[in-house]
Design an enzyme around this catalytic site. Structure first.
Site, short mmCIF file in Angstrom:
data_model
loop_
_atom_site.label_atom_id
_atom_site.label_comp_id
_atom_site.label_asym_id
_atom_site.label_seq_id
_atom_site.Cartn_x
_atom_site.Cartn_y
_atom_site.Cartn_z
N HIS A 260 0.80 -1.22 0.00
CA HIS A 260 0.00 0.00 0.00
C HIS A 260 0.84 1.27 0.00
O HIS A 260 0.31 2.38 -0.14
CB HIS A 260 -0.94 -0.03 1.21
N LYS A 262 3.04 4.38 -1.06
CA LYS A 262 3.01 5.24 -2.24
C LYS A 262 4.20 6.20 -2.14
O LYS A 262 4.18 7.16 -1.38
CB LYS A 262 1.68 5.97 -2.33
N HIS A 491 -8.83 10.89 -0.20
CA HIS A 491 -8.09 9.64 -0.26
C HIS A 491 -6.80 9.79 0.57
O HIS A 491 -6.07 8.83 0.78
CB HIS A 491 -7.77 9.29 -1.72
#
Length: 608
Positions: A260, A262, A491
């Site tokens: 996950h 980034k 997000h």
């Protein structure tokens, strides 16, 4: 009794990030091209089931046609025409894989009316790319760095935190003047690219290549991902046409884990830059969502032959980043660790907080997850008078399974980490410290720029929610007037410790980690072992690293205001204090229908 209003009936849905068996979302591997909405490029992009549904409803909306409905649609104006043809590409669920049977179960559960009255009592993913040549694609409503000097100015101007939000199409230009698009980050203004590495969850390779300037598109690009089996094969097929692209699979040996993280690592002729952010590498995540970015300074290369701890920062960022990369146990990433070793990262002022899959004991326990946050807060912050009245805020886009009550994880080990301030031996009554959790309501989503399809990026499911009804009393609405992003669904994931009047914060964290045990870790074996399922990465801002001895930052009143506020005021990207859910507010649940009121595009949400 079912809950009914102008927004229809509801229940709540599976967590898509939960750590419990059969409670995480299985990545979708079926093509979306069958939606019948024009032709696709033929590429396959594995993302979450929730994202798949969001994409489907974006491509084939179910129009609201109740002429008796007279309520104003929303503060956000209908803007169907401005978004058509923009390649709405779906991204990762930000949560864990879910059992194959669960989405079907979720849809069945959504129509069981006996569930609704109980809830009333509680206060691929696949990306699709259209086939227009790049030159014919509709223009976005924001500029990129190549079109002006704005980004260069803001990058080198009065932003000591180097914290940014992404540009959002469809909001006032003043709210994008201090924001970044991925094309800005990859612009030649930031450096002359030699090679780059992209760490992410949901990736559209074709789209990603187009975000690089033409002159950099054939430079070596490493993509670090967590795909397996069919999804891995599809990613390889996407990358196959590009000879400069290499893929590195992160090992995920614990069930329901995801890659996950980034992050971008950009190697230039002039040096090195690291970018830690919250966006998937797909068009939708850089279009009309609220996302966070930490952009490092340009790190110069150290003199040849330099060894040891040269180029380390006061926050130990260099060694922590190298340790994070080495946790992948990958020869390819060892090469990048060596590159980092050759650069001077001493100007870094943030602390790195990562999660890597594993079971950790002894001094290894404090290297990752929420125990890493606890350790940093213990060592590098100081106690504050009346700190027991300083609440904790968590803001996220997905929710895992927390257990049958708050004592199982949220208000025990996790809260203990978040409320740590200094090494005081005084034990606070954790129950006395308020926890405010920010997660969008159904109306937040309905009134958003994207409308109901924005909910595809908020994959809280009915199965998880109905097992933890106690959690919803902690929920607060999404509101971001300070950054002009109230209608750009979040997000971004952030955590902080504000003062009782919300004018100060003791610390601020931006991260990929949602509210889940998979992301943050859960103690096992009577507290002697920390188990983490996923890769996550974030950066922590502490006042001491920015030369402040007060123990707190002031909160910037308006995120994009001018120089009338102190340069050390922190730009929190949403409104404080957060507003608690009202009696009619419900958390967004992705796998149930909303048919009683239209969204900003005049459509309903029918996930099945």
């Amino acid at each position: 009794m079912s809950q009914e209003s102008e927004h229809g009936r509801w229940t709540i849905s599976s967590s898509d990030e939960s750590t419990e068996e059969n409670d995480a979302e299985k990545p979708s591997t079926s093509s979306l091209s069958h939606s019948g909405h024009g032709k696709t490029s033929g590429s396959q992009y594995p993302c979450s089931e929730a994202r798949k549904v969001g994409h489907k409803r974006k491509a084939s909306p179910v129009q609201f046609n109740d002429k008796s409905f007279s309520t104003e649609i929303s503060p956000a104006k209908i803007q169907r025409t401005s978004q058509e043809g923009l390649g709405w590409c779906l991204s990762s669920s930000d949560e864990e894989p879910e059992s194959e049977s669960q989405p079907k179960h979720a849809q069945k559960e959504a129509v069981k009316e006996e569930k609704y009255s109980e809830l009333n009592k509680q206060p691929s993913h696949r990306c699709e790319d259209n086939e227009l040549p790049v030159s014919q694609k509709p223009e976005k409503h924001y500029k990129v760095a190549s079109e002006g000097q704005d980004t260069w100015d803001l990058l080198n101007g009065g932003n000591p935190f180097r914290f940014f939000v992404t540009k959002v199409k469809g909001i006032k230009s003043k709210y994008n003047s201090g924001a970044l698009h991925i094309k800005d980050i990859l612009s030649p203004l930031f450096g002359t690219l030699i090679s780059s590495a992209q760490f992410n969850y949901c990736i559209d390779v074709k789209w990603l290549i187009r975000q690089y300037p033409q002159e950099f598109r054939k430079k070596p690009l490493l993509i670090v991902h967590g795909e397996k089996r069919e999804s891995k094969a599809e990613l390889h097929a996407q990358a196959h046409p590009y000879e400069n692209v290499r893929l590195c699979q992160a090992k995920l040996d614990i069930a329901f884990g995801t890659h996950h993280t980034k992050m971008m690592m950009l190697l230039y002729e002039e040096g090195l830059r690291v970018v830690i952010h919250t966006s998937n590498l797909i068009d939708a995540d850089w279009d009309q969502k609220t996302q966070g970015i930490w952009l490092s300074p340009l790190y110069p290369r150290l003199p040849h032959g330099t060894t040891g701890s040269a180029g380390e920062s006061v926050t130990n960022f260099k060694s922590d980043l190298i340790h994070y990369l080495m946790a992948y146990n990958s020869p390819t990433l060892k090469e990048w660790a060596d590159i980092i070793q050759e650069h001077d990262l001493s100007e870094t002022r943030v602390y790195l907080i990562g999660s890597t899959p594993g079971r950790y004991q002894g001094n290894q326990k404090e290297k990752w997850g929420h125990l890493r946050l606890r350790k940093l807060l213990k060592e590098y912050t100081s106690p504050i008078p009346t700190q027991e009245s300083w609440p904790v805020i968590g803001q996220f886009s997905s929710i895992g399974s927390m257990g049958p009550d708050q004592s199982k994880w949220l208000c025990s080990q996790f809260q203990e980490s978040l409320v740590t301030l200094g090494s005081s031996v005084k034990t606070l009554a954790k129950s006395d410290i308020p926890i405010h959790l920010i997660y969008p309501t159904v109306d937040n989503v309905r009134e958003s720029l994207e409308g109901y399809p924005a909910g595809g990026s908020l994959p809280y499911s009915i199965q998880t929610a109905q097992k933890q009804l106690w959690l919803h009393s902690y929920f607060h609405k999404w509101s971001a007037e300070t950054s002009g992003r109230s209608h750009a669904m979040p997000h971004i994931k952030t955590y902080m410790r504000p003062s009782p009047d919300f004018q100060k914060i003791a610390w601020f964290l931006v991260t990929s980690a949602n509210l889940s045990k998979a992301a943050w870790g859960a103690l096992e074996k009577n507290g002697t072992q920390l188990m983490i399922r996923s890769y996550e990465l974030g950066v922590l801002f502490l006042p001491s690293a920015f030369g402040l001895d007060t123990g707190y930052f002031h909160v910037k009143k308006k995120m994009f205001s001018g120089s009338n506020e102190p340069v050390t005021s922190f730009p929190v990207p949403y409104d404080l204090p957060p507003e608690q859910y009202g009696s009619k507010d419900r958390p967004w649940i992705w796998n149930i229908p909303y048919t009683k009121a239209p969204d900003t595009h005049g459509n309903m949400w029918v996930p099945s």
